[in-house]
Design a protein around this motif. Sequence first.
Motif, PDB file in Angstrom:
ATOM      1  N   ARG A  55       0.694  -0.996  -0.017  1.00  0.00           N
ATOM      2  CA  ARG A  55      -0.075   0.105  -0.148  1.00  0.00           C
ATOM      3  C   ARG A  55       0.727   1.349  -0.006  1.00  0.00           C
ATOM      4  O   ARG A  55       1.617   1.088   0.845  1.00  0.00           O
ATOM      5  CB  ARG A  55      -0.955   0.157   1.181  1.00  0.00           C
ATOM      6  N   GLU A 104       1.758   4.390   1.480  1.00  0.00           N
ATOM      7  CA  GLU A 104       1.465   5.042   2.769  1.00  0.00           C
ATOM      8  C   GLU A 104       2.290   6.147   2.956  1.00  0.00           C
ATOM      9  O   GLU A 104       3.159   6.417   2.259  1.00  0.00           O
ATOM     10  CB  GLU A 104       1.770   4.094   3.870  1.00  0.00           C
ATOM     11  N   ARG A 114       4.251   3.598  11.809  1.00  0.00           N
ATOM     12  CA  ARG A 114       3.679   2.355  11.978  1.00  0.00           C
ATOM     13  C   ARG A 114       3.091   1.665  10.804  1.00  0.00           C
ATOM     14  O   ARG A 114       2.435   0.626  10.615  1.00  0.00           O
ATOM     15  CB  ARG A 114       2.457   2.680  12.950  1.00  0.00           C
ATOM     16  N   HIS A 115       3.695   2.270   9.587  1.00  0.00           N
ATOM     17  CA  HIS A 115       3.265   1.878   8.283  1.00  0.00           C
ATOM     18  C   HIS A 115       4.314   1.712   7.378  1.00  0.00           C
ATOM     19  O   HIS A 115       5.317   2.294   7.501  1.00  0.00           O
ATOM     20  CB  HIS A 115       2.516   2.752   7.460  1.00  0.00           C
ATOM     21  N   THR A 116       4.307   0.575   6.388  1.00  0.00           N
ATOM     22  CA  THR A 116       5.604   0.704   5.402  1.00  0.00           C
ATOM     23  C   THR A 116       4.618   0.168   3.936  1.00  0.00           C
ATOM     24  O   THR A 116       3.408  -0.496   4.131  1.00  0.00           O
ATOM     25  CB  THR A 116       6.551  -0.393   5.927  1.00  0.00           C
ATOM     26  N   PHE A 130       4.178  -4.996   3.500  1.00  0.00           N
ATOM     27  CA  PHE A 130       4.152  -5.436   4.863  1.00  0.00           C
ATOM     28  C   PHE A 130       3.535  -6.796   4.824  1.00  0.00           C
ATOM     29  O   PHE A 130       3.198  -7.233   3.612  1.00  0.00           O
ATOM     30  CB  PHE A 130       3.366  -4.684   5.752  1.00  0.00           C
ATOM     31  N   MET A 184       1.020  -9.825   5.756  1.00  0.00           N
ATOM     32  CA  MET A 184      -0.150  -9.732   6.393  1.00  0.00           C
ATOM     33  C   MET A 184      -0.510 -11.322   6.520  1.00  0.00           C
ATOM     34  O   MET A 184       0.004 -12.429   5.761  1.00  0.00           O
ATOM     35  CB  MET A 184      -1.287  -9.321   5.153  1.00  0.00           C
ATOM     36  N   GLU A 187      -2.910  -0.750  16.400  1.00  0.00           N
ATOM     37  CA  GLU A 187      -3.526  -1.694  15.569  1.00  0.00           C
ATOM     38  C   GLU A 187      -2.822  -2.914  15.336  1.00  0.00           C
ATOM     39  O   GLU A 187      -2.054  -2.778  14.472  1.00  0.00           O
ATOM     40  CB  GLU A 187      -4.464  -1.155  14.483  1.00  0.00           C
ATOM     41  N   LEU A 188      -3.433  -4.157  15.858  1.00  0.00           N
ATOM     42  CA  LEU A 188      -2.431  -5.409  15.167  1.00  0.00           C
ATOM     43  C   LEU A 188      -3.175  -6.229  14.144  1.00  0.00           C
ATOM     44  O   LEU A 188      -2.487  -6.653  13.275  1.00  0.00           O
ATOM     45  CB  LEU A 188      -2.429  -6.232  16.289  1.00  0.00           C
ATOM     46  N   GLY A 189      -4.613  -6.000  14.338  1.00  0.00           N
ATOM     47  CA  GLY A 189      -5.430  -6.547  13.276  1.00  0.00           C
ATOM     48  C   GLY A 189      -7.046  -6.069  13.318  1.00  0.00           C
ATOM     49  O   GLY A 189      -7.405  -5.320  14.077  1.00  0.00           O
ATOM     50  N   SER A 190      -7.531  -6.316  12.087  1.00  0.00           N
ATOM     51  CA  SER A 190      -8.978  -5.920  11.988  1.00  0.00           C
ATOM     52  C   SER A 190      -9.910  -7.376  11.514  1.00  0.00           C
ATOM     53  O   SER A 190      -9.264  -7.871  10.623  1.00  0.00           O
ATOM     54  CB  SER A 190      -8.964  -4.833  10.820  1.00  0.00           C
ATOM     55  N   GLY A 226      -7.442 -10.019   9.742  1.00  0.00           N
ATOM     56  CA  GLY A 226      -6.177  -9.890   9.099  1.00  0.00           C
ATOM     57  C   GLY A 226      -5.236  -9.010   9.900  1.00  0.00           C
ATOM     58  O   GLY A 226      -5.584  -7.975  10.487  1.00  0.00           O
ATOM     59  N   PHE A 227      -4.064  -9.592  10.148  1.00  0.00           N
ATOM     60  CA  PHE A 227      -2.856  -9.251  11.131  1.00  0.00           C
ATOM     61  C   PHE A 227      -1.715  -8.695  10.333  1.00  0.00           C
ATOM     62  O   PHE A 227      -1.582  -9.432   9.460  1.00  0.00           O
ATOM     63  CB  PHE A 227      -2.361  -9.938  11.930  1.00  0.00           C
ATOM     64  N   GLY A 228      -1.000  -7.611  10.938  1.00  0.00           N
ATOM     65  CA  GLY A 228       0.277  -7.205  10.240  1.00  0.00           C
ATOM     66  C   GLY A 228       1.254  -7.930  10.893  1.00  0.00           C
ATOM     67  O   GLY A 228       1.201  -7.703  12.269  1.00  0.00           O
ATOM     68  N   ARG A 255       3.780  -5.873  12.675  1.00  0.00           N
ATOM     69  CA  ARG A 255       3.081  -5.143  13.935  1.00  0.00           C
ATOM     70  C   ARG A 255       3.160  -6.057  15.210  1.00  0.00           C
ATOM     71  O   ARG A 255       3.028  -5.570  16.202  1.00  0.00           O
ATOM     72  CB  ARG A 255       1.819  -4.581  13.766  1.00  0.00           C
ATOM     73  N   LEU A 268       8.161   0.410  13.165  1.00  0.00           N
ATOM     74  CA  LEU A 268       8.004  -0.860  12.648  1.00  0.00           C
ATOM     75  C   LEU A 268       9.288  -1.252  11.840  1.00  0.00           C
ATOM     76  O   LEU A 268       9.627  -2.302  11.645  1.00  0.00           O
ATOM     77  CB  LEU A 268       6.977  -0.383  11.500  1.00  0.00           C
TER      78      LEU A 268
HETATM   79  P1  ATP Z   1      -4.128   1.137  10.112  1.00  0.00           P
HETATM   80  O1  ATP Z   1      -5.327   1.732  10.361  1.00  0.00           O
HETATM   81  O2  ATP Z   1      -3.148   0.868  11.009  1.00  0.00           O
HETATM   82  O3  ATP Z   1      -3.412   2.131   9.020  1.00  0.00           O
HETATM   83  P2  ATP Z   1      -5.379  -0.498   8.527  1.00  0.00           P
HETATM   84  O4  ATP Z   1      -7.045  -0.629   9.461  1.00  0.00           O
HETATM   85  O5  ATP Z   1      -5.495   0.278   7.182  1.00  0.00           O
HETATM   86  O6  ATP Z   1      -4.506  -0.225   9.455  1.00  0.00           O
HETATM   87  P3  ATP Z   1      -6.239  -3.204   7.507  1.00  0.00           P
HETATM   88  O7  ATP Z   1      -6.663  -2.989   6.032  1.00  0.00           O
HETATM   89  O8  ATP Z   1      -7.086  -3.327   8.673  1.00  0.00           O
HETATM   90  O9  ATP Z   1      -5.196  -2.081   8.104  1.00  0.00           O
HETATM   91  O10 ATP Z   1      -5.106  -4.378   7.465  1.00  0.00           O
HETATM   92  C1  ATP Z   1      -4.889  -5.339   8.580  1.00  0.00           C
HETATM   93  C2  ATP Z   1      -3.640  -5.361   9.446  1.00  0.00           C
HETATM   94  O11 ATP Z   1      -2.639  -5.055   8.460  1.00  0.00           O
HETATM   95  C3  ATP Z   1      -3.603  -3.988  10.204  1.00  0.00           C
HETATM   96  O12 ATP Z   1      -4.390  -3.925  11.509  1.00  0.00           O
HETATM   97  C4  ATP Z   1      -2.146  -3.874  10.508  1.00  0.00           C
HETATM   98  O13 ATP Z   1      -1.538  -4.506  11.436  1.00  0.00           O
HETATM   99  C5  ATP Z   1      -1.513  -4.335   9.008  1.00  0.00           C
HETATM  100  N1  ATP Z   1      -1.309  -3.171   8.472  1.00  0.00           N
HETATM  101  C6  ATP Z   1      -2.100  -2.355   7.514  1.00  0.00           C
HETATM  102  N2  ATP Z   1      -1.433  -1.483   6.675  1.00  0.00           N
HETATM  103  C7  ATP Z   1      -0.062  -1.709   6.955  1.00  0.00           C
HETATM  104  C8  ATP Z   1       1.171  -0.938   6.727  1.00  0.00           C
HETATM  105  N3  ATP Z   1       1.190   0.076   5.823  1.00  0.00           N
HETATM  106  N4  ATP Z   1       2.319  -1.391   7.299  1.00  0.00           N
HETATM  107  C9  ATP Z   1       2.212  -2.294   8.164  1.00  0.00           C
HETATM  108  N5  ATP Z   1       1.318  -3.044   8.381  1.00  0.00           N
HETATM  109  C10 ATP Z   1      -0.030  -2.659   7.911  1.00  0.00           C
END
Ligand code: ATP
Length: 280
Positions: A150, A152, A157-159, A162, A164, A222-225, A247-249, A252, A263
């Motif tokens: 993605r 970002e 906290r983003h890269t 990553f 998943m 946020e670790l997962g959604s 889904g977890f990162g 993370r 990160l």
């Molecule tokens: P955030 O709100 O932290 O940007 P998100 O809600 O956009 O995350 P999800 O689509 O829910 O992300 O993705 C599921 C998981 O993947 C997230 O909970 C997070 O742990 C991880 N994740 C998402 N985007 C990234 C990123 N750019 N870098 C690292 N980990 C990520």
Amino acid sequence: MKKWTETQKNRLLELNADTKNLAQEFEDETKRNKSFQMLITALVKTQKIKLEKMRSNKRRSRFCLLCDKLVKALTSKGFVQVTTPTMMAKSLLKKMSITDFHPLTKQIFWVDSNRCLRPMLAPHLYYIMKDLLRIWEKPIGIFEIGSCFRKESEGARHTSEFTMLNVCEFGLPMEKRQTRLEELAGFVMEASHIDDYELETEESAVYGSTIDVVTQKPHGLELGSGAMGPHPLDDAWKINETWVGIGFGVERLLMAKDKSNTLGKYTRSLTWLDGVRLNL
Ligand code: ATP
Ligand code: MG
């Protein structure tokens, strides 16, 4: 009193200096700079020892070991590991309602006009599940661990790349979904040795709302959604089933285990090897 300069602080962070060292203050610049040199020498030595252990004994990074643990934990609970392509068809994104005006659209890396690097695993898991539901008895649990991409605005906290872990189960009793989702989160937290987490309801551009796994405040990472079905997105896949998915990162998860704020050292990297910076 003199604190570290920004450059000194960054180098100390790279070398994994502890918070006590990072907070040090000095009478004047000369004393500070001398301490900096001594500290750097000691930290470089420690990092080299870590790298030596990696070579002589450990040989696999914490990242790889965690992936192994997650695979073991989930397969032992009956989930089947799948490996789908890293490239994703535009038509599958569309099925997730990610079309031109969707917030995620700006974040997509396009390979050509019809394919992108997958920003998530869910579309491919939906795709496979549609077939498995015809072939296997329910409930059916599958999971995948793989790179997602993605664009970002590169916070701590983003890269852009990553890893998943997405685990889902289809065809379970309607009333068991919430408990099962909590259980799935529990399996992953246990394998990752994280015990200070909670579940929160969050807004989501893709799913409407998600049940998020977050670390406790003040970190609140946020670790997962997670989400549940039947869901409006299911129609596009011609799926009419109950489901839970989360889904977890993976990076993370390591970050949370260490209670780290960044990160960087947990990501796929050319400059870090198992948390050790290679510019020693
Ligand atoms: P955030 O709100 O932290 O940007 P998100 O809600 O956009 O995350 P999800 O689509 O829910 O992300 O993705 C599921 C998981 O993947 C997230 O909970 C997070 O742990 C991880 N994740 C998402 N985007 C990234 C990123 N750019 N870098 C690292 N980990 C990520
Ligand atoms: Mg999320």
